[in-house]
Write an enzyme that holds these catalytic residues in place. Structure first.
Site, PDB file in Angstrom:
ATOM      1  N   LEU A 357      20.855  -4.971   0.271  1.00  0.00           N
ATOM      2  CA  LEU A 357      19.995  -3.809   0.494  1.00  0.00           C
ATOM      3  C   LEU A 357      18.539  -4.197   0.706  1.00  0.00           C
ATOM      4  O   LEU A 357      17.782  -3.453   1.323  1.00  0.00           O
ATOM      5  CB  LEU A 357      20.087  -2.836  -0.696  1.00  0.00           C
ATOM      6  CG  LEU A 357      21.437  -2.159  -0.921  1.00  0.00           C
ATOM      7  CD1 LEU A 357      21.382  -1.286  -2.167  1.00  0.00           C
ATOM      8  CD2 LEU A 357      21.833  -1.317   0.287  1.00  0.00           C
ATOM      9  N   GLY A 360      13.015  -8.961  -2.764  1.00  0.00           N
ATOM     10  CA  GLY A 360      11.638  -9.023  -3.215  1.00  0.00           C
ATOM     11  C   GLY A 360      11.285 -10.421  -3.670  1.00  0.00           C
ATOM     12  O   GLY A 360      12.062 -11.369  -3.519  1.00  0.00           O
ATOM     13  N   GLY A 361      10.088 -10.557  -4.238  1.00  0.00           N
ATOM     14  CA  GLY A 361       9.646 -11.866  -4.676  1.00  0.00           C
ATOM     15  C   GLY A 361      10.405 -12.391  -5.866  1.00  0.00           C
ATOM     16  O   GLY A 361      10.427 -13.592  -6.121  1.00  0.00           O
ATOM     17  N   MET A 362      11.065 -11.506  -6.627  1.00  0.00           N
ATOM     18  CA  MET A 362      11.728 -11.934  -7.855  1.00  0.00           C
ATOM     19  C   MET A 362      13.251 -11.861  -7.760  1.00  0.00           C
ATOM     20  O   MET A 362      13.944 -12.611  -8.445  1.00  0.00           O
ATOM     21  CB  MET A 362      11.248 -11.061  -9.010  1.00  0.00           C
ATOM     22  CG  MET A 362      11.630 -11.571 -10.382  1.00  0.00           C
ATOM     23  SD  MET A 362      10.777 -10.669 -11.688  1.00  0.00           S
ATOM     24  CE  MET A 362      11.320 -11.599 -13.127  1.00  0.00           C
ATOM     25  N   ALA A 363      13.768 -10.960  -6.946  1.00  0.00           N
ATOM     26  CA  ALA A 363      15.219 -10.758  -6.946  1.00  0.00           C
ATOM     27  C   ALA A 363      15.677 -10.250  -5.588  1.00  0.00           C
ATOM     28  O   ALA A 363      14.876  -9.792  -4.770  1.00  0.00           O
ATOM     29  CB  ALA A 363      15.622  -9.767  -8.043  1.00  0.00           C
ATOM     30  N   ASP A 490       2.991   1.043 -12.080  1.00  0.00           N
ATOM     31  CA  ASP A 490       3.214   0.925 -10.633  1.00  0.00           C
ATOM     32  C   ASP A 490       3.734   2.243 -10.067  1.00  0.00           C
ATOM     33  O   ASP A 490       4.645   2.264  -9.243  1.00  0.00           O
ATOM     34  CB  ASP A 490       4.190  -0.211 -10.334  1.00  0.00           C
ATOM     35  CG  ASP A 490       4.091  -0.686  -8.886  1.00  0.00           C
ATOM     36  OD1 ASP A 490       5.008  -1.389  -8.427  1.00  0.00           O
ATOM     37  OD2 ASP A 490       3.105  -0.328  -8.205  1.00  0.00           O
TER      38      ASP A 490
END
Length: 673
Positions: A357, A360-363, A490
């Site tokens: 889907l 991102g930078g982490m996952a 956020d």
């Protein structure tokens, strides 16, 4: 020193200073062009990624239609009975139950083992090579590809027709395909503000969409090397989108290149001012007779000034952003095409990963299916921590904090986390899958379709729902009755989800602040979206729930206007504005909003937390009361803006379930179309 020697020395100093200024200017110009080219290649890569994802979305819709057609009882009966070609031709050409598929698709094929029947509603024979599509469908109920048919790109999908093994020993497949229309490609090009070019393996152009950035579109290379203008005014990058089919995306970056050129010229000004001053002094000393001691002193002063100017130039040069050029590194182009194994359901613990889907930078995030006894099935969103981060204790602890906090928040307006675990050293969390769009996408689509932002009543309804989620999170307590001190940090349009049924969900507590987190943000470290964050958050100070209320106020301004309040030219300028809070110019823009929007935002967006709403409940009371018709306004908006897309996604989900259920069901109990 003799006058003649002094003059020679003065002229030499002048020549050296002017030559140094020229070299410095050339280096600055080359550095600027290098940065502009790198930015341009990156912009083209972003456009290409978006265009590929848009094409994949259309392929998913065709998959859903193919699965629906394959689940029709008459189609299953035709496959099970192994009827002759005449009967198949008559059924596909005349039966009313197949009329919607005749209208939508120009190529149909029913494959039973080694037997293949092709049907075209317009009667035009088409030679379609299906080997790549059939290979992709091995071990899968559904598959899709972008195929080249007679020089025309086709969106094609294959679905398995479920029949008893005793009827047909080999599997039966239904293939549906339609041309990728020029209007579709043009819409994608407009959406991502690029020029798109489809070419075959020989580099021959098949179709194009969008206005090229240059007068003549550059000819694509066969090896796929990124193309870029020497001054970074445009770039082209390529990705394979089907067997023998390649998509080139060209980004128009003339504005960005002009900005880089302007910055470079601004840096040249102090260089040449310093050079002219130094050379003027040198000439004056060379031509004006005076004592040797005075001459030496003035030359020493000039040398000192020149050294100071060179140091200032070095500092200014270092302040320019350094980025790799296209010659130094491959284009940061699009996310790589998912490996074939991820196109098929991949076992992952108690889940099956269906398709990616996003990332991102982490996952990386996947759509996944969970099965259990009794035929229970449910779709989830699986978030997998990137493999390198799994070896970093701090990253793993932060990921665990996100899962722990998400699982503890159980509220109708919060996207819940249902599961957390580890599979073969990979950490994951599972959350609810919701069919909908984030608020940023909703507002942008509203402007594209209607030219206007969302209705204020709809915006206020969304705000009320988000405030319910924030009020719940801000007031959470532990088992001893102590406040958890949860702050989302956020709140933005990208983290507010509107479902197709008009529900509002707050998601992504990944950087939330809580008293019970095992990891904490270092002092002075800024996390969040600078376009929506509160001033104290932008300064790296301690925050509480009032920072989330400020961010919600900024989100409301975006929804009501379709504009960002902070409009700095660079991210640094925007961060400075965020740290200071709204200026007089910003307050004037807010005051132009209709009542009661202006009054609400003037309270919510105060720079000092003590001057804002004290709680989510107080903020909610200041909003207009939600009328009964407002509760369905968001659902109507979603239906109007995304109805066709959401129906296609829903059909895809239903098709997965239908194919799975039909695998064990008798032929007579299949769903009919």
């Amino acid at each position: 020193m003799r006058p003649v020697h002094r003059r020679i020395l003065g002229f030499l100093v002048t020549a050296c200073v002017l030559a140094g200024a020229t070299v410095a200017s050339l280096r600055l110009d080359a550095r600027g062009q290098k940065g502009a080219r790198a930015r341009s290649v990156h912009a083209a890569g972003v456009a290409l990624t978006g265009a590929r994802e848009a094409l994949e979305g259309r392929l998913r819709a065709v998959e859903g239609r193919a699965a629906t057609g394959a689940s029709l009882s008459p189609v299953r009966a035709l496959a099970a009975e192994h009827v002759d070609t005449f009967t198949l031709q008559d059924a596909f050409a005349t039966e009313t139950w197949w009329q919607p598929f005749r209208d939508e698709f120009s190529f149909h094929s029913l494959i039973e083992g080694h037997r293949r029947f092709d049907f075209t509603p317009d009667g035009v024979s088409r030679s379609v090579e299906l080997s790549a599509l059939l290979a992709a469908s091995e071990g899968r109920p559904l598959a899709s590809e972008l195929l080249l048919v007679g020089g025309v790109p086709y969106l094609a999908a294959v679905a398995q027709v479920q029949v008893p093994p005793s009827a047909v020993p080999e599997r039966s497949l239904l293939v549906l395909a339609r041309p990728l229309g020029a209007a579709e490609l043009e819409a994608i090009a407009r959406e991502f503000r690029s020029t798109l070019l489809l070419v075959d393996a020989d580099g021959a152009e098949l179709t194009r969409a969008g206005e090229p950035a240059s007068k003549k579109l550059a000819a694509p290379t066969l090896d796929g090397t990124p193309l870029t203008d020497v001054r970074g005014r445009w770039s082209m990058v390529r990705a394979e989108v089907g067997p023998g089919l390649f998509l080139w995306a060209q980004a128009d970056t003339r504005a960005e290149a002009a900005q880089v050129l302007s910055t470079t010229r601004a840096l040249m000004v102090p260089v040449w001012l310093t050079a002219l001053l130094a050379s003027g002094i040198a000439l004056w000393l060379a031509l004006r007779p005076q004592r040797e001691r005075a001459t030496a002193e003035l030359l020493a002063q000039t040398t000192q000034r020149l050294a100071a100017a060179e140091a200032q130039l070095e500092r200014l040069s270092k302040s320019m952003p350094t980025v790799q050029s296209a010659a130094e590194a491959p284009a940061p182009a699009p996310r790589a095409r998912p490996e074939p194994s991820l196109e098929a359901p991949v076992p992952f613990g108690r889940y099956e990963l269906l398709r990616p889907l996003g990332e991102g930078g982490m996952a990386r995030v996947y759509l996944a299916l969970a099965r259990s006894a009794g035929g229970f099935e449910r779709l989830f969103v699986i978030k997998r921590l990137h493999e390198p981060l799994a070896r970093q204790p701090e990253a793993v602890a932060q990921f665990m904090d996100e899962a722990r906090l998400g699982a503890s928040l159980v509220h109708s307006n919060v996207v819940p986390v249902y599961d957390f675990g580890e599979v073969d050293g990979e950490y994951y969390l599972a959350s609810e899958y919701i069919l909908g769009r984030d608020l940023d996408t909703v507002v942008r689509r509203s402007f594209e379709r209607d030219g206007d932002p969302l209705e204020p009543a709809t915006v206020f309804f969304v705000a009320q729902e988000v405030l319910k989620a924030l009020g719940y999170a801000h007031t959470r307590q532990d088992t001893q009755g102590r406040p958890l001190g949860i702050v989302h940090r956020d709140v933005s349009p990208m983290n507010i989800l509107a479902s197709g049924r008009g529900e509002v969900k707050l998601l992504d507590f990944g950087i939330a602040k809580s008293a019970h987190r095992s990891t904490h943000t270092r002092a002075g470290l800024v996390k969040g979206n600078i376009h929506f964050m509160a001033p104290e958050q932008a300064r790296g100070l301690e925050v509480d729930g009032r920072a989330d209320l400020f961010s919600l106020g900024m989100t409301l301004f975006w929804c009501l206007t379709g504009e960002l309040l902070y409009t700095g030219q660079t991210e640094f300028d925007q961060l400075i504005q965020a740290a200071e809070g709204p200026s007089e110019e910003h307050w004037e823009r807010i005051a132009q909003l209709p009542a009661p929007c202006a009054a609400i935002l003037q309270r919510a967006l105060q720079p000092h937390p003590a001057d804002r709403f004290w709680s989510a409940e107080e903020f909610a009371r200041a909003l207009p009361a939600v009328r009964p018709e407002d509760t369905s306004g968001l659902e109507r908006t979603m239906r109007r803006l995304f109805g066709e897309e959401l129906r296609a996604e829903s059909a895809y989900r239903s098709a997965l379930a239908a194919v799975s259920a039909a695998s064990d069901a008798p032929l007579g109990h299949a769903h009919t179309g």
